[in-house]
Design a protein around this motif. Structure first.
Motif, PDB file in Angstrom:
ATOM      1  N   LEU A   1       0.828  -1.210   0.000  1.00 36.49           N
ATOM      2  CA  LEU A   1       0.000   0.000   0.000  1.00 36.49           C
ATOM      3  C   LEU A   1       0.862   1.260   0.000  1.00 36.49           C
ATOM      4  O   LEU A   1       0.613   2.185  -0.784  1.00 36.49           O
ATOM      5  CB  LEU A   1      -0.942   0.001   1.199  1.00 36.49           C
ATOM      6  CG  LEU A   1      -1.791   1.263   1.386  1.00 36.49           C
ATOM      7  CD1 LEU A   1      -2.646   1.544   0.155  1.00 36.49           C
ATOM      8  CD2 LEU A   1      -2.654   1.147   2.641  1.00 36.49           C
ATOM      9  N   ALA A   2       1.851   1.324   0.878  1.00 38.97           N
ATOM     10  CA  ALA A   2       2.680   2.537   0.947  1.00 38.97           C
ATOM     11  C   ALA A   2       3.363   2.802  -0.386  1.00 38.97           C
ATOM     12  O   ALA A   2       3.385   3.944  -0.875  1.00 38.97           O
ATOM     13  CB  ALA A   2       3.718   2.397   2.061  1.00 38.97           C
ATOM     14  N   GLY A   3       3.917   1.759  -0.989  1.00 41.56           N
ATOM     15  CA  GLY A   3       4.556   1.936  -2.291  1.00 41.56           C
ATOM     16  C   GLY A   3       3.571   2.346  -3.363  1.00 41.56           C
ATOM     17  O   GLY A   3       3.885   3.169  -4.241  1.00 41.56           O
ATOM     18  N   SER A   4       2.363   1.800  -3.305  1.00 43.85           N
ATOM     19  CA  SER A   4       1.329   2.161  -4.285  1.00 43.85           C
ATOM     20  C   SER A   4       0.940   3.626  -4.162  1.00 43.85           C
ATOM     21  O   SER A   4       0.819   4.333  -5.165  1.00 43.85           O
ATOM     22  CB  SER A   4       0.094   1.277  -4.089  1.00 43.85           C
ATOM     23  OG  SER A   4       0.386  -0.085  -4.323  1.00 43.85           O
ATOM     24  N   LEU A   5       0.748   4.088  -2.920  1.00 40.84           N
ATOM     25  CA  LEU A   5       0.351   5.484  -2.721  1.00 40.84           C
ATOM     26  C   LEU A   5       1.466   6.443  -3.128  1.00 40.84           C
ATOM     27  O   LEU A   5       1.204   7.473  -3.765  1.00 40.84           O
ATOM     28  CB  LEU A   5      -0.040   5.717  -1.259  1.00 40.84           C
ATOM     29  CG  LEU A   5      -1.302   5.018  -0.780  1.00 40.84           C
ATOM     30  CD1 LEU A   5      -1.521   5.291   0.712  1.00 40.84           C
ATOM     31  CD2 LEU A   5      -2.528   5.457  -1.575  1.00 40.84           C
ATOM     32  N   ALA A   6       2.703   6.106  -2.766  1.00 44.17           N
ATOM     33  CA  ALA A   6       3.820   6.982  -3.145  1.00 44.17           C
ATOM     34  C   ALA A   6       3.924   7.100  -4.658  1.00 44.17           C
ATOM     35  O   ALA A   6       4.121   8.199  -5.204  1.00 44.17           O
ATOM     36  CB  ALA A   6       5.122   6.430  -2.561  1.00 44.17           C
ATOM     37  N   THR A   7       3.777   5.981  -5.359  1.00 39.16           N
ATOM     38  CA  THR A   7       3.885   5.998  -6.812  1.00 39.16           C
ATOM     39  C   THR A   7       2.709   6.735  -7.437  1.00 39.16           C
ATOM     40  O   THR A   7       2.880   7.482  -8.419  1.00 39.16           O
ATOM     41  CB  THR A   7       3.967   4.567  -7.358  1.00 39.16           C
ATOM     42  OG1 THR A   7       4.948   3.836  -6.625  1.00 39.16           O
ATOM     43  CG2 THR A   7       4.353   4.567  -8.832  1.00 39.16           C
ATOM     44  N   ALA A   8       1.509   6.551  -6.879  1.00 32.37           N
ATOM     45  CA  ALA A   8       0.342   7.264  -7.401  1.00 32.37           C
ATOM     46  C   ALA A   8       0.505   8.771  -7.258  1.00 32.37           C
ATOM     47  O   ALA A   8       0.179   9.539  -8.178  1.00 32.37           O
ATOM     48  CB  ALA A   8      -0.923   6.789  -6.683  1.00 32.37           C
ATOM     49  N   VAL A   9       1.002   9.207  -6.101  1.00 32.41           N
ATOM     50  CA  VAL A   9       1.216  10.646  -5.896  1.00 32.41           C
ATOM     51  C   VAL A   9       2.234  11.178  -6.906  1.00 32.41           C
ATOM     52  O   VAL A   9       2.043  12.239  -7.510  1.00 32.41           O
ATOM     53  CB  VAL A   9       1.668  10.928  -4.447  1.00 32.41           C
ATOM     54  CG1 VAL A   9       2.159  12.364  -4.304  1.00 32.41           C
ATOM     55  CG2 VAL A   9       0.521  10.664  -3.477  1.00 32.41           C
ATOM     56  N   TRP A  10       3.330  10.439  -7.111  1.00 32.68           N
ATOM     57  CA  TRP A  10       4.311  10.860  -8.121  1.00 32.68           C
ATOM     58  C   TRP A  10       3.652  10.989  -9.493  1.00 32.68           C
ATOM     59  O   TRP A  10       3.865  11.976 -10.208  1.00 32.68           O
ATOM     60  CB  TRP A  10       5.471   9.873  -8.185  1.00 32.68           C
ATOM     61  CG  TRP A  10       6.324  10.066  -9.405  1.00 32.68           C
ATOM     62  CD1 TRP A  10       6.256   9.380 -10.577  1.00 32.68           C
ATOM     63  CD2 TRP A  10       7.329  11.067  -9.593  1.00 32.68           C
ATOM     64  NE1 TRP A  10       7.172   9.864 -11.484  1.00 32.68           N
ATOM     65  CE2 TRP A  10       7.841  10.901 -10.908  1.00 32.68           C
ATOM     66  CE3 TRP A  10       7.854  12.066  -8.778  1.00 32.68           C
ATOM     67  CZ2 TRP A  10       8.855  11.705 -11.413  1.00 32.68           C
ATOM     68  CZ3 TRP A  10       8.871  12.873  -9.291  1.00 32.68           C
ATOM     69  CH2 TRP A  10       9.357  12.691 -10.582  1.00 32.68           C
ATOM     70  N   CYS A  11       2.843  10.000  -9.867  1.00 31.21           N
ATOM     71  CA  CYS A  11       2.220  10.016 -11.190  1.00 31.21           C
ATOM     72  C   CYS A  11       1.296  11.215 -11.356  1.00 31.21           C
ATOM     73  O   CYS A  11       1.225  11.816 -12.435  1.00 31.21           O
ATOM     74  CB  CYS A  11       1.453   8.713 -11.426  1.00 31.21           C
ATOM     75  SG  CYS A  11       2.513   7.270 -11.666  1.00 31.21           S
ATOM     76  N   VAL A  12       0.592  11.575 -10.293  1.00 35.98           N
ATOM     77  CA  VAL A  12      -0.289  12.738 -10.363  1.00 35.98           C
ATOM     78  C   VAL A  12       0.531  14.016 -10.572  1.00 35.98           C
ATOM     79  O   VAL A  12       0.146  14.895 -11.342  1.00 35.98           O
ATOM     80  CB  VAL A  12      -1.162  12.832  -9.096  1.00 35.98           C
ATOM     81  CG1 VAL A  12      -1.862  14.175  -9.010  1.00 35.98           C
ATOM     82  CG2 VAL A  12      -2.191  11.702  -9.091  1.00 35.98           C
ATOM     83  N   THR A  13       1.678  14.120  -9.913  1.00 35.08           N
ATOM     84  CA  THR A  13       2.514  15.307 -10.133  1.00 35.08           C
ATOM     85  C   THR A  13       3.035  15.372 -11.556  1.00 35.08           C
ATOM     86  O   THR A  13       3.413  16.441 -12.044  1.00 35.08           O
ATOM     87  CB  THR A  13       3.712  15.348  -9.161  1.00 35.08           C
ATOM     88  OG1 THR A  13       4.626  14.290  -9.479  1.00 35.08           O
ATOM     89  CG2 THR A  13       3.262  15.243  -7.729  1.00 35.08           C
ATOM     90  N   GLN A  14       3.043  14.237 -12.243  1.00 30.72           N
ATOM     91  CA  GLN A  14       3.521  14.183 -13.628  1.00 30.72           C
ATOM     92  C   GLN A  14       2.382  14.231 -14.646  1.00 30.72           C
ATOM     93  O   GLN A  14       2.620  14.068 -15.845  1.00 30.72           O
ATOM     94  CB  GLN A  14       4.350  12.924 -13.847  1.00 30.72           C
ATOM     95  CG  GLN A  14       5.568  12.842 -12.951  1.00 30.72           C
ATOM     96  CD  GLN A  14       6.474  14.056 -13.104  1.00 30.72           C
ATOM     97  OE1 GLN A  14       6.978  14.317 -14.190  1.00 30.72           O
ATOM     98  NE2 GLN A  14       6.667  14.799 -12.028  1.00 30.72           N
ATOM     99  N   GLY A  15       1.152  14.440 -14.191  1.00 30.65           N
ATOM    100  CA  GLY A  15       0.052  14.656 -15.127  1.00 30.65           C
ATOM    101  C   GLY A  15      -1.066  13.646 -15.104  1.00 30.65           C
ATOM    102  O   GLY A  15      -2.083  13.841 -15.776  1.00 30.65           O
ATOM    103  N   ALA A  16      -0.921  12.515 -14.392  1.00 29.75           N
ATOM    104  CA  ALA A  16      -2.029  11.554 -14.313  1.00 29.75           C
ATOM    105  C   ALA A  16      -3.216  12.189 -13.608  1.00 29.75           C
ATOM    106  O   ALA A  16      -3.044  12.974 -12.675  1.00 29.75           O
ATOM    107  CB  ALA A  16      -1.587  10.299 -13.569  1.00 29.75           C
ATOM    108  N   ARG A  17      -4.412  11.841 -14.046  1.00 36.31           N
ATOM    109  CA  ARG A  17      -5.612  12.420 -13.439  1.00 36.31           C
ATOM    110  C   ARG A  17      -6.650  11.368 -13.048  1.00 36.31           C
ATOM    111  O   ARG A  17      -7.694  11.708 -12.513  1.00 36.31           O
ATOM    112  CB  ARG A  17      -6.249  13.451 -14.393  1.00 36.31           C
ATOM    113  CG  ARG A  17      -5.468  14.743 -14.508  1.00 36.31           C
ATOM    114  CD  ARG A  17      -5.406  15.481 -13.184  1.00 36.31           C
ATOM    115  NE  ARG A  17      -4.605  16.680 -13.262  1.00 36.31           N
ATOM    116  CZ  ARG A  17      -3.309  16.745 -12.991  1.00 36.31           C
ATOM    117  NH1 ARG A  17      -2.659  15.655 -12.627  1.00 36.31           N
ATOM    118  NH2 ARG A  17      -2.652  17.875 -13.076  1.00 36.31           N
ATOM    119  N   LEU A  18      -6.374  10.098 -13.318  1.00 33.66           N
ATOM    120  CA  LEU A  18      -7.202   9.010 -12.832  1.00 33.66           C
ATOM    121  C   LEU A  18      -6.268   7.963 -12.230  1.00 33.66           C
ATOM    122  O   LEU A  18      -5.241   7.632 -12.827  1.00 33.66           O
ATOM    123  CB  LEU A  18      -8.047   8.371 -13.935  1.00 33.66           C
ATOM    124  CG  LEU A  18      -9.044   9.274 -14.677  1.00 33.66           C
ATOM    125  CD1 LEU A  18      -8.428   9.757 -15.993  1.00 33.66           C
ATOM    126  CD2 LEU A  18     -10.355   8.541 -14.957  1.00 33.66           C
TER     127      LEU A  18
END
Length: 308
Positions: A253-270
Protein backbone atom coordinates in the motif's frame (compact mmCIF):
# COMPACT_ATOMS: atom_id res chain seq x y z
CA UNK A 1 22.14 43.99 1.20
CA UNK A 2 20.24 41.92 -1.33
CA UNK A 3 16.51 42.61 -1.35
CA UNK A 4 14.40 39.57 -0.38
CA UNK A 5 12.75 37.73 -3.23
CA UNK A 6 8.97 38.24 -3.01
CA UNK A 7 6.98 35.09 -2.34
CA UNK A 8 4.94 33.95 -5.32
CA UNK A 9 1.41 33.46 -3.99
CA UNK A 10 0.12 31.88 -7.18
CA UNK A 11 -0.72 28.18 -6.81
CA UNK A 12 1.94 25.89 -8.22
CA UNK A 13 0.94 23.93 -11.27
CA UNK A 14 1.05 20.16 -11.29
CA UNK A 15 3.58 19.11 -13.90
CA UNK A 16 2.78 19.12 -17.60
CA UNK A 17 -0.96 18.57 -17.47
CA UNK A 18 -3.17 19.73 -20.33
CA UNK A 19 -6.05 17.55 -19.24
CA UNK A 20 -9.55 18.42 -20.41
CA UNK A 21 -12.88 17.26 -18.97
CA UNK A 22 -13.73 13.63 -19.60
CA UNK A 23 -17.20 12.66 -20.82
CA UNK A 24 -18.35 9.14 -20.03
CA UNK A 25 -22.00 8.39 -20.65
CA UNK A 26 -24.04 10.66 -18.39
CA UNK A 27 -20.97 11.50 -16.30
CA UNK A 28 -18.57 14.40 -16.78
CA UNK A 29 -15.29 14.52 -14.86
CA UNK A 30 -13.59 17.92 -14.77
CA UNK A 31 -10.09 16.54 -14.37
CA UNK A 32 -8.57 19.99 -14.58
CA UNK A 33 -9.35 20.41 -10.87
CA UNK A 34 -9.96 16.85 -9.68
CA UNK A 35 -8.18 13.53 -9.51
CA UNK A 36 -10.59 10.66 -10.09
CA UNK A 37 -10.17 7.42 -8.16
CA UNK A 38 -11.18 4.25 -10.00
CA UNK A 39 -11.88 1.36 -7.63
CA UNK A 40 -11.21 -2.24 -8.68
CA UNK A 41 -13.79 -5.01 -8.37
CA UNK A 42 -12.68 -8.34 -9.86
CA UNK A 43 -15.32 -10.97 -10.65
CA UNK A 44 -12.63 -13.49 -11.38
CA UNK A 45 -11.58 -16.59 -9.44
CA UNK A 46 -7.88 -15.94 -10.10
CA UNK A 47 -7.17 -12.21 -9.80
CA UNK A 48 -3.61 -11.51 -8.67
CA UNK A 49 -4.61 -9.34 -5.68
CA UNK A 50 -7.83 -10.61 -4.10
CA UNK A 51 -7.54 -14.24 -5.23
CA UNK A 52 -11.27 -14.53 -5.95
CA UNK A 53 -12.59 -12.76 -2.85
CA UNK A 54 -15.18 -10.89 -4.94
CA UNK A 55 -15.93 -13.61 -7.46
CA UNK A 56 -19.41 -14.28 -6.04
CA UNK A 57 -22.01 -11.84 -7.39
CA UNK A 58 -23.15 -10.58 -3.99
CA UNK A 59 -19.53 -10.05 -2.91
CA UNK A 60 -18.73 -8.12 -6.09
CA UNK A 61 -21.77 -5.87 -5.77
CA UNK A 62 -21.07 -5.26 -2.08
CA UNK A 63 -17.45 -4.35 -2.88
CA UNK A 64 -18.58 -1.90 -5.55
CA UNK A 65 -21.09 -0.26 -3.23
CA UNK A 66 -18.46 0.00 -0.51
CA UNK A 67 -16.05 1.59 -2.98
CA UNK A 68 -18.58 4.30 -3.86
CA UNK A 69 -19.23 4.82 -0.14
CA UNK A 70 -15.47 5.23 0.37
CA UNK A 71 -15.36 8.02 -2.21
CA UNK A 72 -14.51 6.27 -5.47
CA UNK A 73 -15.48 8.23 -8.57
CA UNK A 74 -15.57 5.14 -10.80
CA UNK A 75 -15.82 1.41 -10.13
CA UNK A 76 -13.95 -0.76 -12.63
CA UNK A 77 -15.38 -4.27 -12.95
CA UNK A 78 -13.30 -7.06 -14.45
CA UNK A 79 -14.36 -10.54 -15.48
CA UNK A 80 -11.07 -11.74 -17.01
CA UNK A 81 -7.59 -10.91 -15.75
CA UNK A 82 -4.90 -9.59 -18.10
CA UNK A 83 -2.31 -12.21 -17.17
CA UNK A 84 -1.77 -15.27 -19.38
CA UNK A 85 -4.27 -18.06 -19.01
CA UNK A 86 -6.98 -20.02 -20.79
CA UNK A 87 -9.53 -18.12 -22.84
CA UNK A 88 -12.81 -17.23 -21.11
CA UNK A 89 -15.86 -17.50 -23.40
CA UNK A 90 -17.63 -14.24 -24.15
CA UNK A 91 -20.90 -15.56 -22.70
CA UNK A 92 -19.19 -16.44 -19.43
CA UNK A 93 -17.46 -13.06 -19.20
CA UNK A 94 -20.78 -11.32 -19.80
CA UNK A 95 -22.43 -13.44 -17.12
CA UNK A 96 -19.76 -12.30 -14.68
CA UNK A 97 -19.78 -8.57 -15.35
CA UNK A 98 -23.21 -7.55 -16.68
CA UNK A 99 -25.13 -8.19 -13.40
CA UNK A 100 -22.54 -6.17 -11.47
CA UNK A 101 -22.86 -3.26 -13.90
CA UNK A 102 -26.65 -3.38 -13.62
CA UNK A 103 -26.44 -3.28 -9.83
CA UNK A 104 -23.85 -0.50 -9.56
CA UNK A 105 -24.61 1.91 -12.40
CA UNK A 106 -27.34 3.63 -10.37
CA UNK A 107 -24.68 4.65 -7.84
CA UNK A 108 -22.12 6.19 -10.16
CA UNK A 109 -19.85 5.69 -13.12
CA UNK A 110 -19.01 2.06 -13.85
CA UNK A 111 -16.14 0.91 -16.05
CA UNK A 112 -15.57 -2.60 -17.36
CA UNK A 113 -12.11 -4.03 -17.94
CA UNK A 114 -12.47 -6.05 -21.14
CA UNK A 115 -10.85 -6.55 -24.52
CA UNK A 116 -13.88 -8.28 -26.07
CA UNK A 117 -16.09 -6.04 -28.26
CA UNK A 118 -19.13 -8.23 -27.58
CA UNK A 119 -18.66 -7.81 -23.84
CA UNK A 120 -18.17 -4.06 -24.26
CA UNK A 121 -21.46 -3.79 -26.15
CA UNK A 122 -23.28 -5.79 -23.48
CA UNK A 123 -21.98 -3.77 -20.54
CA UNK A 124 -22.66 -0.44 -22.25
CA UNK A 125 -26.24 -1.59 -22.78
CA UNK A 126 -26.35 -2.53 -19.09
CA UNK A 127 -25.25 0.95 -17.99
CA UNK A 128 -21.44 1.02 -18.09
CA UNK A 129 -19.94 4.42 -18.87
CA UNK A 130 -16.34 3.40 -19.61
CA UNK A 131 -14.67 0.52 -21.43
CA UNK A 132 -11.18 -0.20 -20.10
CA UNK A 133 -9.27 -2.03 -22.83
CA UNK A 134 -5.89 -3.25 -21.55
CA UNK A 135 -4.98 -4.47 -25.04
CA UNK A 136 -5.15 -0.94 -26.45
CA UNK A 137 -7.81 -1.50 -29.13
CA UNK A 138 -6.07 -4.58 -30.52
CA UNK A 139 -9.45 -5.74 -31.85
CA UNK A 140 -10.62 -3.05 -34.33
CA UNK A 141 -14.25 -3.90 -33.59
CA UNK A 142 -13.83 -2.37 -30.14
CA UNK A 143 -13.50 1.09 -31.68
CA UNK A 144 -16.77 0.62 -33.54
CA UNK A 145 -18.59 -0.43 -30.37
CA UNK A 146 -17.38 2.59 -28.42
CA UNK A 147 -17.89 5.03 -31.30
CA UNK A 148 -21.51 3.91 -31.59
CA UNK A 149 -22.19 4.68 -27.93
CA UNK A 150 -21.67 7.54 -25.49
CA UNK A 151 -19.17 5.57 -23.41
CA UNK A 152 -15.55 6.57 -22.88
CA UNK A 153 -12.62 4.31 -23.73
CA UNK A 154 -9.39 3.70 -21.82
CA UNK A 155 -6.62 2.84 -24.27
CA UNK A 156 -3.81 1.03 -22.47
CA UNK A 157 -0.35 0.24 -23.72
CA UNK A 158 0.52 -3.45 -23.98
CA UNK A 159 2.30 -5.63 -26.50
CA UNK A 160 1.01 -9.19 -26.14
CA UNK A 161 -1.99 -10.86 -27.65
CA UNK A 162 -4.73 -11.17 -25.00
CA UNK A 163 -3.89 -13.66 -22.24
CA UNK A 164 -0.62 -14.76 -23.81
CA UNK A 165 2.87 -14.58 -22.26
CA UNK A 166 5.40 -12.02 -23.48
CA UNK A 167 8.73 -12.95 -21.88
CA UNK A 168 11.64 -10.53 -21.66
CA UNK A 169 10.04 -7.46 -23.28
CA UNK A 170 12.58 -5.16 -24.91
CA UNK A 171 12.42 -1.44 -25.61
CA UNK A 172 15.00 0.88 -27.07
CA UNK A 173 13.31 3.82 -25.33
CA UNK A 174 10.34 2.68 -23.26
CA UNK A 175 8.71 6.07 -22.69
CA UNK A 176 9.04 7.12 -26.32
CA UNK A 177 7.73 3.79 -27.62
CA UNK A 178 4.77 3.73 -25.22
CA UNK A 179 3.86 7.27 -26.18
CA UNK A 180 4.13 6.49 -29.90
CA UNK A 181 1.85 3.46 -29.64
CA UNK A 182 -0.72 5.34 -27.57
CA UNK A 183 -0.62 8.27 -30.00
CA UNK A 184 -1.28 5.88 -32.89
CA UNK A 185 -4.16 4.10 -31.15
CA UNK A 186 -5.74 7.40 -30.16
CA UNK A 187 -5.58 8.54 -33.78
CA UNK A 188 -7.29 5.31 -34.84
CA UNK A 189 -10.07 5.83 -32.29
CA UNK A 190 -10.66 9.41 -33.39
CA UNK A 191 -10.62 8.44 -37.08
CA UNK A 192 -13.37 5.91 -36.36
CA UNK A 193 -15.61 8.43 -34.62
CA UNK A 194 -14.68 8.35 -30.92
CA UNK A 195 -14.65 11.98 -29.72
CA UNK A 196 -11.41 13.14 -28.15
CA UNK A 197 -13.19 14.09 -24.93
CA UNK A 198 -14.15 10.42 -24.42
CA UNK A 199 -10.61 9.02 -24.59
CA UNK A 200 -8.28 8.15 -21.70
CA UNK A 201 -4.74 6.82 -22.09
CA UNK A 202 -3.01 4.36 -19.76
CA UNK A 203 0.77 3.75 -19.96
CA UNK A 204 0.26 0.16 -18.80
CA UNK A 205 2.37 -0.23 -15.68
CA UNK A 206 3.79 -3.77 -15.62
CA UNK A 207 1.88 -4.77 -18.77
CA UNK A 208 4.56 -6.52 -20.87
CA UNK A 209 7.20 -4.50 -19.06
CA UNK A 210 9.89 -5.44 -16.55
CA UNK A 211 10.22 -3.69 -13.21
CA UNK A 212 13.09 -1.50 -14.44
CA UNK A 213 11.14 -0.60 -17.58
CA UNK A 214 8.07 0.31 -15.55
CA UNK A 215 10.14 2.44 -13.18
CA UNK A 216 11.69 4.33 -16.09
CA UNK A 217 8.28 4.82 -17.68
CA UNK A 218 6.94 6.15 -14.38
CA UNK A 219 9.91 8.47 -13.97
CA UNK A 220 9.26 9.93 -17.45
CA UNK A 221 5.48 9.93 -17.24
CA UNK A 222 5.34 13.64 -17.94
CA UNK A 223 6.33 12.89 -21.54
CA UNK A 224 3.00 11.08 -21.99
CA UNK A 225 1.07 14.01 -20.53
CA UNK A 226 2.02 15.90 -23.67
CA UNK A 227 -0.59 13.81 -25.49
CA UNK A 228 -3.10 16.23 -23.95
CA UNK A 229 -5.53 13.51 -22.86
CA UNK A 230 -6.67 12.33 -19.44
CA UNK A 231 -4.19 9.73 -18.20
CA UNK A 232 -5.07 6.75 -16.01
CA UNK A 233 -2.43 4.97 -13.97
CA UNK A 234 -3.19 1.39 -12.95
CA UNK A 235 -0.32 0.57 -10.63
CA UNK A 236 -2.00 -0.54 -7.41
CA UNK A 237 -0.08 -3.32 -5.62
CA UNK A 238 1.65 -4.40 -8.81
CA UNK A 239 4.78 -6.49 -9.06
CA UNK A 240 7.13 -3.60 -9.88
CA UNK A 241 6.27 -2.15 -6.45
CA UNK A 242 6.74 -5.51 -4.75
CA UNK A 243 10.05 -6.14 -6.48
CA UNK A 244 11.34 -2.62 -5.85
CA UNK A 245 10.57 -2.72 -2.13
CA UNK A 246 10.74 -6.49 -1.55
CA UNK A 247 7.14 -6.53 -0.35
CA UNK A 248 4.57 -9.28 -0.71
CA UNK A 249 1.23 -8.74 -2.42
CA UNK A 250 -0.59 -7.64 0.75
CA UNK A 251 2.10 -5.20 1.88
CA UNK A 252 2.38 -2.79 -1.03
CA UNK A 253 0.00 0.00 0.00
CA UNK A 254 2.68 2.54 0.95
CA UNK A 255 4.56 1.94 -2.29
CA UNK A 256 1.33 2.16 -4.28
CA UNK A 257 0.35 5.48 -2.72
CA UNK A 258 3.82 6.98 -3.15
CA UNK A 259 3.89 6.00 -6.81
CA UNK A 260 0.34 7.26 -7.40
CA UNK A 261 1.22 10.65 -5.90
CA UNK A 262 4.31 10.86 -8.12
CA UNK A 263 2.22 10.02 -11.19
CA UNK A 264 -0.29 12.74 -10.36
CA UNK A 265 2.51 15.31 -10.13
CA UNK A 266 3.52 14.18 -13.63
CA UNK A 267 0.05 14.66 -15.13
CA UNK A 268 -2.03 11.55 -14.31
CA UNK A 269 -5.61 12.42 -13.44
CA UNK A 270 -7.20 9.01 -12.83
CA UNK A 271 -5.80 6.49 -10.35
CA UNK A 272 -6.98 2.86 -10.35
CA UNK A 273 -6.76 1.32 -6.89
CA UNK A 274 -7.57 -1.68 -4.72
CA UNK A 275 -7.25 0.27 -1.43
CA UNK A 276 -9.97 2.80 -2.08
CA UNK A 277 -10.28 4.80 1.14
CA UNK A 278 -6.53 5.31 1.47
CA UNK A 279 -6.15 6.29 -2.17
CA UNK A 280 -9.11 8.69 -2.01
CA UNK A 281 -7.58 10.39 1.04
CA UNK A 282 -4.21 10.74 -0.70
CA UNK A 283 -5.76 12.25 -3.83
CA UNK A 284 -8.03 14.62 -1.89
CA UNK A 285 -5.01 15.88 0.06
CA UNK A 286 -3.23 16.61 -3.21
CA UNK A 287 -6.29 18.56 -4.37
CA UNK A 288 -6.43 20.52 -1.10
CA UNK A 289 -2.73 21.38 -1.10
CA UNK A 290 -3.06 22.51 -4.70
CA UNK A 291 -5.99 24.76 -3.80
CA UNK A 292 -8.66 22.80 -5.67
CA UNK A 293 -10.53 21.63 -2.55
CA UNK A 294 -11.49 23.28 0.74
CA UNK A 295 -10.96 21.47 4.06
CA UNK A 296 -14.05 19.69 5.37
CA UNK A 297 -13.61 21.66 8.60
CA UNK A 298 -11.15 24.19 9.98
CA UNK A 299 -10.72 24.37 13.75
CA UNK A 300 -6.99 24.17 14.35
CA UNK A 301 -5.67 27.54 15.61
CA UNK A 302 -8.87 29.30 14.56
CA UNK A 303 -11.34 31.16 16.81
CA UNK A 304 -14.38 29.17 17.94
CA UNK A 305 -17.39 29.72 15.73
CA UNK A 306 -19.47 32.68 16.87
CA UNK A 307 -16.52 34.62 18.36
CA UNK A 308 -15.62 38.03 16.99
Amino acid sequence: MTAPVPHDTRPAQLTRSRTTPLRAGRHVFDLRRRIAVMAIVNRTPDSFYDRGATFALDAAVAAGMAAFDAGADIVDVGGVKFAPGPAVPVDEECARVVPVVEALSCRGAVSVDTFQPEVAAAVIAAGASIVNDTTGLRDPRMVQVVAGSDAAIVIAHSLAEPRTPYPEPRYTDVAREVRAQLDHRVAVAIAHGVPRDRIVVDPGHDLNKSTRQTLELTRRLGELSALGLPMLVALSNKDFIGETLDRDRGDRLAGSLATAVWCVTQGARLVRAHNVRETVDAMRMIEAVHGWREPVRERHNTPPQGDD
